[in-house]
Design an enzyme around this catalytic site. Structure first.
Site, PDB file in Angstrom:
ATOM      1  CD  GLU A   1      -8.188  13.047   9.531  1.00  0.00           C
ATOM      2  OE1 GLU A   1      -7.545  12.381  10.364  1.00  0.00           O
ATOM      3  OE2 GLU A   1      -8.310  12.703   8.331  1.00  0.00           O
TER       4      GLU A   1
ATOM      5  CE  LYS B   1      -7.364   8.412  11.680  1.00  0.00           C
ATOM      6  NZ  LYS B   1      -6.761   9.323  10.666  1.00  0.00           N
TER       7      LYS B   1
ATOM      8  CB  CYS C   1      -9.674   9.822   8.406  1.00  0.00           C
ATOM      9  SG  CYS C   1      -9.016   9.818   6.705  1.00  0.00           S
TER      10      CYS C   1
END
Length: 304
Positions: free
Chosen positions: A43, A116, A153
């Site tokens: 990331e 995200k 993540c």
């Protein structure tokens, strides 16, 4: 038989973007040289993990996807090597900023962007200052070598992420990551928990999972620092770790999967056949009650 070779990588990052991009390119070339067709980088690998602190100057790091130098460089590399690259980057879109991944196909085409969904906020992870919650929804992508789902993540801790992508037909799950020591509790090592959660996502959905983390120690403000614990890994459709990196070394992990065989295992176990979506109402609420199925007494009827 549809064999696909995947790679997870891990690397340390520094302040200088050019240095990070060169290191990431080297890892991609190394993985491609070993036969990898889909290669995952960590990331936000083109810089330090700036989210340790809330600093306005870091907002300038965000750039539009069609003008982002990291995306452009790895589009060219993907085309040259004929590999698929999910590329993590800090995206500016109008007045909003997102933690995003561009899905670069083997011909260099950007198939689209995932933003995200779950944005953490805590000691060392001040992401709500920098990112809006993603508005793309979970997505899957038909690449040159298979249908993939990509989360980012903190997304990996939510079973809904993997389940949604699996329901949409993802054959492989990828999670670029930046996670390390807990500034709020230095004695707490979350690495085993981090792996087990994702192994569970792979096993529950019978979909192989690839996770790439960064390594190294990065300093924040006021004397704080975070040590990223690596431990990148590849799990099979049963959740078993097939390849795993250590906590401190640059690494390229390689694993081949027969996607047809994986699909047979997924069908055999029947976890999607036996789902009962009409019973999952509580999942549609934050408190576990508002989305619950309304109970109707016998003979009452639904009314209008």
């Amino acid at each position: 038989m549809r064999n696909v070779t995947v790679a997870a990588t891990q690397m340390a990052c520094v302040e200088d973007m050019a240095t990070n991009l060169a290191a990431a390119e080297q890892l991609v070339r190394q993985a491609a040289g070993k036969g990898a067709q889909i290669i995952l980088l960590p990331e936000l690998f083109d810089g330090l993990y700036f989210c340790q602190d809330e600093l306005p100057r870091h907002l300038d790091r965000a750039q539009p996807v069609d003008r982002h130098p990291t995306v452009a460089r790895f589009q060219a590399l993907a085309k040259q090597l004929g590999v698929v690259l999910p590329v993590s980057f800090y995206e500016l879109a109008g007045q909003a900023r997102f933690n995003s991944v561009a899905i670069i196909d083997a011909d260099g085409t950007n198939l689209g962007t995932y933003r995200k969904t779950h944005i953490p906020h805590g000691a060392g992870y001040q992401e709500k200052y920098y990112f809006s919650p993603g508005d793309t929804g979970f997505r899957v992508w038909d690449t040159a070598v298979g249908r993939i789902g990509v989360g980012i993540c903190w997304d990996q801790w939510f079973p809904e992420t993997a389940r949604a992508m699996a329901l949409m037909g993802a054959e492989l799950l990828f999670f670029p990551t930046a996670i390390g020591s807990e500034i709020g509790d230095p004695a707490w090592d979350s690495a085993p928990h981090w792996q087990r959660v994702q192994q569970g996502q792979a096993g529950a959905n019978l979909v192989p999972l690839i996770a790439s983390n960064r390594i190294g120690t990065e300093a924040g403000q006021n004397g704080t620092q975070m040590t990223f614990y690596g431990s990148s890994f590849i799990a099979d459709e049963f959740g078993a770790k097939l390849a795993e990196a250590d906590r401190s070394s640059r690494a390229v992990l390689i694993q081949q999967f027969d996607l047809d065989q994986v699909a047979q295992h997924r069908s055999y176990w029947g976890v999607f056949r036996d789902r009962c979506p009409d019973r999952y109402g509580p999942l549609m609420s934050l408190d576990g009650r508002m989305g619950a199925q309304r109970q109707v007494r016998p003979g009452q009827g639904e009314g209008r």
